[in-house]
Design a protein around this motif. Structure first.
Motif, PDB file in Angstrom:
ATOM      1  N   GLN A 189       9.573 -98.043  51.853  1.00  0.00           N
ATOM      2  CA  GLN A 189       9.162 -99.220  51.074  1.00  0.00           C
ATOM      3  C   GLN A 189      10.355-100.127  50.820  1.00  0.00           C
ATOM      4  O   GLN A 189      10.289-101.342  51.053  1.00  0.00           O
ATOM      5  CB  GLN A 189       8.597 -98.814  49.707  1.00  0.00           C
ATOM      6  CG  GLN A 189       7.534 -97.739  49.731  1.00  0.00           C
ATOM      7  CD  GLN A 189       6.128 -98.288  49.859  1.00  0.00           C
ATOM      8  OE1 GLN A 189       5.827 -98.999  50.804  1.00  0.00           O
ATOM      9  NE2 GLN A 189       5.266 -97.947  48.912  1.00  0.00           N
ATOM     10  N   SER A 220       1.844 -95.890  54.877  1.00  0.00           N
ATOM     11  CA  SER A 220       1.179 -95.172  53.788  1.00  0.00           C
ATOM     12  C   SER A 220       1.783 -93.789  53.597  1.00  0.00           C
ATOM     13  O   SER A 220       2.418 -93.236  54.502  1.00  0.00           O
ATOM     14  CB  SER A 220      -0.309 -95.017  54.094  1.00  0.00           C
ATOM     15  OG  SER A 220      -0.494 -94.087  55.135  1.00  0.00           O
ATOM     16  N   LEU A 221       1.542 -93.237  52.416  1.00  0.00           N
ATOM     17  CA  LEU A 221       2.036 -91.888  52.146  1.00  0.00           C
ATOM     18  C   LEU A 221       1.375 -90.871  53.080  1.00  0.00           C
ATOM     19  O   LEU A 221       2.017 -89.921  53.528  1.00  0.00           O
ATOM     20  CB  LEU A 221       1.779 -91.536  50.676  1.00  0.00           C
ATOM     21  CG  LEU A 221       2.318 -90.196  50.192  1.00  0.00           C
ATOM     22  CD1 LEU A 221       3.827 -90.089  50.418  1.00  0.00           C
ATOM     23  CD2 LEU A 221       1.995 -90.003  48.711  1.00  0.00           C
ATOM     24  N   GLU A 246       7.856 -87.943  49.428  1.00  0.00           N
ATOM     25  CA  GLU A 246       7.864 -89.058  48.483  1.00  0.00           C
ATOM     26  C   GLU A 246       9.168 -89.842  48.561  1.00  0.00           C
ATOM     27  O   GLU A 246       9.173 -91.067  48.456  1.00  0.00           O
ATOM     28  CB  GLU A 246       7.630 -88.553  47.054  1.00  0.00           C
ATOM     29  CG  GLU A 246       6.417 -87.656  46.946  1.00  0.00           C
ATOM     30  CD  GLU A 246       5.373 -88.149  45.932  1.00  0.00           C
ATOM     31  OE1 GLU A 246       5.682 -89.042  45.138  1.00  0.00           O
ATOM     32  OE2 GLU A 246       4.241 -87.619  45.974  1.00  0.00           O
ATOM     33  N   ILE A 291       3.295 -90.840  56.170  1.00  0.00           N
ATOM     34  CA  ILE A 291       4.560 -90.129  55.964  1.00  0.00           C
ATOM     35  C   ILE A 291       4.339 -88.625  56.155  1.00  0.00           C
ATOM     36  O   ILE A 291       5.060 -87.952  56.899  1.00  0.00           O
ATOM     37  CB  ILE A 291       5.129 -90.394  54.554  1.00  0.00           C
ATOM     38  CG1 ILE A 291       5.434 -91.876  54.351  1.00  0.00           C
ATOM     39  CG2 ILE A 291       6.360 -89.535  54.310  1.00  0.00           C
ATOM     40  CD1 ILE A 291       6.735 -92.351  54.919  1.00  0.00           C
ATOM     41  N   HIS A 323       9.049 -91.997  51.627  1.00  0.00           N
ATOM     42  CA  HIS A 323       8.125 -93.092  51.395  1.00  0.00           C
ATOM     43  C   HIS A 323       8.811 -94.201  50.594  1.00  0.00           C
ATOM     44  O   HIS A 323       8.745 -95.376  50.961  1.00  0.00           O
ATOM     45  CB  HIS A 323       6.888 -92.587  50.655  1.00  0.00           C
ATOM     46  CG  HIS A 323       5.771 -93.585  50.571  1.00  0.00           C
ATOM     47  ND1 HIS A 323       5.041 -93.794  49.427  1.00  0.00           N
ATOM     48  CD2 HIS A 323       5.271 -94.442  51.502  1.00  0.00           C
ATOM     49  CE1 HIS A 323       4.125 -94.742  49.663  1.00  0.00           C
ATOM     50  NE2 HIS A 323       4.237 -95.136  50.909  1.00  0.00           N
TER      51      HIS A 323
END
Ligand code: MN
Ligand code: MN
Ligand code: ZN
Ligand code: ZN
Lengths: 145, 145
Positions: free
Chosen positions: A54, A61-62, A47, A65, A50
């Motif tokens: 961003q 996209s996660l 997270e 990742i 990610h």
DNA sequence: TCAATTATTTAGAACGGTTCTAAGGTGAAA
DNA sequence: TTTCACCTTAGAACCGTTCTAAATAATTGA
């Protein structure tokens, strides 16, 4: 060959690394590899990476990742560190080393492998092979500023 | 005082232990404590303990298993061991010690604390206090029989 | 060059261990 | 026995992670 960037710090990653690992150098993998490997060693969660992507304007996209972190781990570019049941950390330092874990901050800090000596380890049972010795020093409290 | 059982092995648990810990000795806690502490030290997951309780005819919900494991941990009767992101292990051995982790079997085995020496540890940063040094020896392959 | 092939990315659903909620049950005090 | 704080519970919610399958992109080789 093909330097990824001529401007940002120590060059520790090249597209060839991906090809040699059997991974196509896609836009996403190249961008994430730059975030991960062009700089000092780091410990990231999916997270966190990610969010960082961003923020850097990288559209990924996660799911990618997660895919990428696991693929990088499989080919030996990363290793996983298990210190907290709630999330998985990935470590760009793949040398033999150990960790401080700051429980209140969820933060990992390296302890060089050659600065610690672990002696007296029993042999592993017949039929098994030792894959790694991991030392985690759990720490409480907040570091000064 | 009140021995829990006069018949089953080493008596390492009594209702007094719960009271001293500020926990009411309920049917569920007493039964689970017997499973956990009347015998050799062990490493359990919540789901494994739940299954074991069921098999022993103890009616207890999974929520209570989780509550109890955490309460026992808070009062120092158990400790948690983090070796796998997918599940949490609870250890009845609260002495200073370390672990083999058999990755293929998901099994933990103790390494006595005094059989290992970890030397050369850096000092922890100002403002923090070291809470524990954990050594995990990860092992692959199946043990014979 | 440019299909054909194969690998990759992705949104969103699903998963699974764990935690939460709130209603009923129980132990201890008086 | 009454009272009340504590405890248990079913089921929902949570949340990091994995899965699915359809769209997209990289590679191959005519
Ligand atoms: Mn590196
Ligand atoms: Mn014990
Ligand atoms: Zn590290
Ligand atoms: Zn143990």
């Amino acid at each position: 060959m093909a330097k990824i960037s001529a401007l940002e710090g120590p060059m520790s990653f090249s597209v060839e690394t991906l090809r040699e690992a059997g991974l196509r150098p896609t836009r996403q993998r190249i961008s994430l590899a730059k975030l991960l490997f062009d700089g000092v060693d780091r410990h990231v969660t999916a997270e966190a990476l990610h969010a960082e992507a961003q923020a850097a304007g990288i559209r990924v996209s996660l799911a990618t990742i997660y895919n990428t972190l696991h693929q990088f781990t499989e080919v030996g570019l990363l290793r996983q560190v298990v210190v907290d049941g709630a999330r998985t950390y990935f470590d760009t330092n793949i040398d033999d080393h150990h960790h401080f874990y700051f429980e209140d901050e969820g933060d990992l800090v390296d302890i060089p492998g050659d600065s610690i000596v672990v002696s007296g380890l029993p042999n592993v049972p017949a039929g098994t092979t030792q894959s790694r010795v991991e030392v985690v020093v759990r720490v409480k409290g907040r570091r000064r500023s």
